[in-house]
Design a protein around this motif. Sequence first.
Motif, PDB file in Angstrom:
ATOM      1  N   PHE A  85       0.823  -1.206   0.000  1.00 44.53           N
ATOM      2  CA  PHE A  85       0.000   0.000   0.000  1.00 44.53           C
ATOM      3  C   PHE A  85       0.859   1.259   0.000  1.00 44.53           C
ATOM      4  CE2 PHE A  85      -3.751  -2.415   2.033  1.00 44.53           C
ATOM      5  CZ  PHE A  85      -4.251  -2.706   0.773  1.00 44.53           C
ATOM      6  N   ILE A  92      -4.891   5.284   1.540  1.00 49.76           N
ATOM      7  CA  ILE A  92      -5.623   4.039   1.787  1.00 49.76           C
ATOM      8  C   ILE A  92      -5.623   3.739   3.279  1.00 49.76           C
ATOM      9  CG2 ILE A  92      -5.543   1.517   1.491  1.00 49.76           C
ATOM     10  CD1 ILE A  92      -4.590   1.968  -1.327  1.00 49.76           C
ATOM     11  N   VAL A  94      -7.020   0.569   6.008  1.00 48.88           N
ATOM     12  CA  VAL A  94      -7.563  -0.780   6.152  1.00 48.88           C
ATOM     13  C   VAL A  94      -8.355  -0.817   7.451  1.00 48.88           C
ATOM     14  CG1 VAL A  94      -7.044  -3.244   6.289  1.00 48.88           C
ATOM     15  CG2 VAL A  94      -5.614  -1.744   4.887  1.00 48.88           C
ATOM     16  N   GLN A 104      -2.710   2.223   7.780  1.00 51.43           N
ATOM     17  CA  GLN A 104      -2.870   3.239   6.736  1.00 51.43           C
ATOM     18  C   GLN A 104      -1.544   3.376   6.009  1.00 51.43           C
ATOM     19  OE1 GLN A 104      -2.227   7.012   9.811  1.00 51.43           O
ATOM     20  NE2 GLN A 104      -3.546   7.264   8.073  1.00 51.43           N
ATOM     21  N   ALA A 165     -12.543  -6.894   1.509  1.00 52.53           N
ATOM     22  CA  ALA A 165     -11.423  -7.657   0.969  1.00 52.53           C
ATOM     23  C   ALA A 165     -11.256  -8.927   1.789  1.00 52.53           C
ATOM     24  CB  ALA A 165     -10.137  -6.830   1.001  1.00 52.53           C
ATOM     25  N   TYR A 176     -11.689  -4.273   5.324  1.00 52.66           N
ATOM     26  CA  TYR A 176     -12.342  -3.318   4.419  1.00 52.66           C
ATOM     27  C   TYR A 176     -11.320  -2.253   4.033  1.00 52.66           C
ATOM     28  CZ  TYR A 176     -16.476  -5.696   6.079  1.00 52.66           C
ATOM     29  OH  TYR A 176     -17.387  -6.663   6.399  1.00 52.66           O
ATOM     30  N   ILE A 177     -11.201  -2.025   2.738  1.00 54.60           N
ATOM     31  CA  ILE A 177     -10.235  -1.062   2.201  1.00 54.60           C
ATOM     32  C   ILE A 177     -10.963   0.238   1.887  1.00 54.60           C
ATOM     33  CG2 ILE A 177      -8.445  -0.653   0.488  1.00 54.60           C
ATOM     34  CD1 ILE A 177      -8.002  -3.135   2.227  1.00 54.60           C
ATOM     35  N   SER A 179     -10.328   3.862   0.259  1.00 52.48           N
ATOM     36  CA  SER A 179      -9.375   4.593  -0.574  1.00 52.48           C
ATOM     37  C   SER A 179      -9.919   5.981  -0.896  1.00 52.48           C
ATOM     38  CB  SER A 179      -9.102   3.823  -1.872  1.00 52.48           C
ATOM     39  OG  SER A 179     -10.288   3.660  -2.619  1.00 52.48           O
TER      40      SER A 179
END
Length: 413
Positions: A85, A92, A94, A104, A165, A176-177, A179
């Motif tokens: 990432f 991003i 998570v 992050q 995800a 969970y992502i 963005s």
Amino acid sequence: MLNESETVWGQLWARAKVEKWLVFLSMAAAVALVLSGLHALAVLLFWLVWMAALFNRSVHPAPPPVAELPAVVKEVDFSTLAAAFNALDTPIMVIAPDETVVLQNQAAEKAFGTIPPNTDLSARVRSPSILDMVREAIATGKANQIEHSERFPSEAVYIVRVSPAEIAVPEMRRLYIVSYRDISQARRIDRMRSDFVANASHELRTPLASLRGFIETLQGPARNDMKAHERFLAIMHEQATRMSRLIDDLLSLSRLELKSHIAPDEAIDLAPLLGHVRDSLMPLAEDVGVEISLILPDVPVIVQGDRDELTEVFENLIENACKYGQEGKKVEVVLSSSGSVTEVAIRDYGPGIPAEHVPRITERFYRVNVEASRSKKGTGLGLAIVKHILTRHRARLLVQSEVGKGTVFTVRF
């Protein structure tokens, strides 16, 4: 090296040796069937089919059952995930199912500050719409996105997307992502385009309305009034000239944008070019009571450029200094060169420009004083043209101004 047929016969012979008792018993059964009265050819064919089935199982063995294949389960290390990432320039985060921030990337830290692991998302993200979107994704397991605006520390617009995800982690949980895709520049360009269309329409509408009004007057009440004809026709000519200047400037901007990526390569001596510009503006300077002084070095100062475009740059800057700085009665143009840096400074001693207007004066149709600009026949595009020409020449325009003491526009090559 054995060919394919030799390999097959070798496999058949190896299989016959392994199954020798089965082969012997089948041959004995065939002989017994012939002796019992069955046709010998039928028994032979049956025996050959039996042998073919037996040997085919050896030559083409069946694949092992799926259950016998080794199962490989790989777990994703968070350090590996974070490194992947961090390679992205998109912010991003998570998020775990309990709405805590697992990690992050560096882009998110730069944009929103560092969030310690296991911090509740609502403690750092204040937008109710983003929080509601994340909670809905956790509840439904479906991806979603919204448009979100930030006002602090600077105005920014993002497309925020949350997506579940299935990542194999030690806890074997769903993550969970979240963005953030920055679309600030696209929104800014859209706004500039809208402003440009609105401003251009307004600038053209005003003289067109004047022309229409005077034409209707000349066709009606003033049909036989020769003095009104003379006065109105002069105004109409002035308005038509204003529209012509505006259209010429718009076309100049369009041409400059098309070739902005091509740097000119003609060698230009700035000293005679500035002298030519000064001479061409002398009638204007005399009309407004301004003296243009030109300070040049004794040696040639050569830059790479386009003569016509550079002439337009300095005509714009010196003309503006004369018109808007006429209270100071003097405009100084100084050419200097030191090493690889060449500068042309145009100084006036007029009222100056308030600090809040300086960053925006090169925008299209931006005016510090709308009435003063129109009264001096400005189109609001002069400095925008200057900026585009200098960008093509890989040069910069620097502005220094102090209210009550004048302004200095410096072109630096």
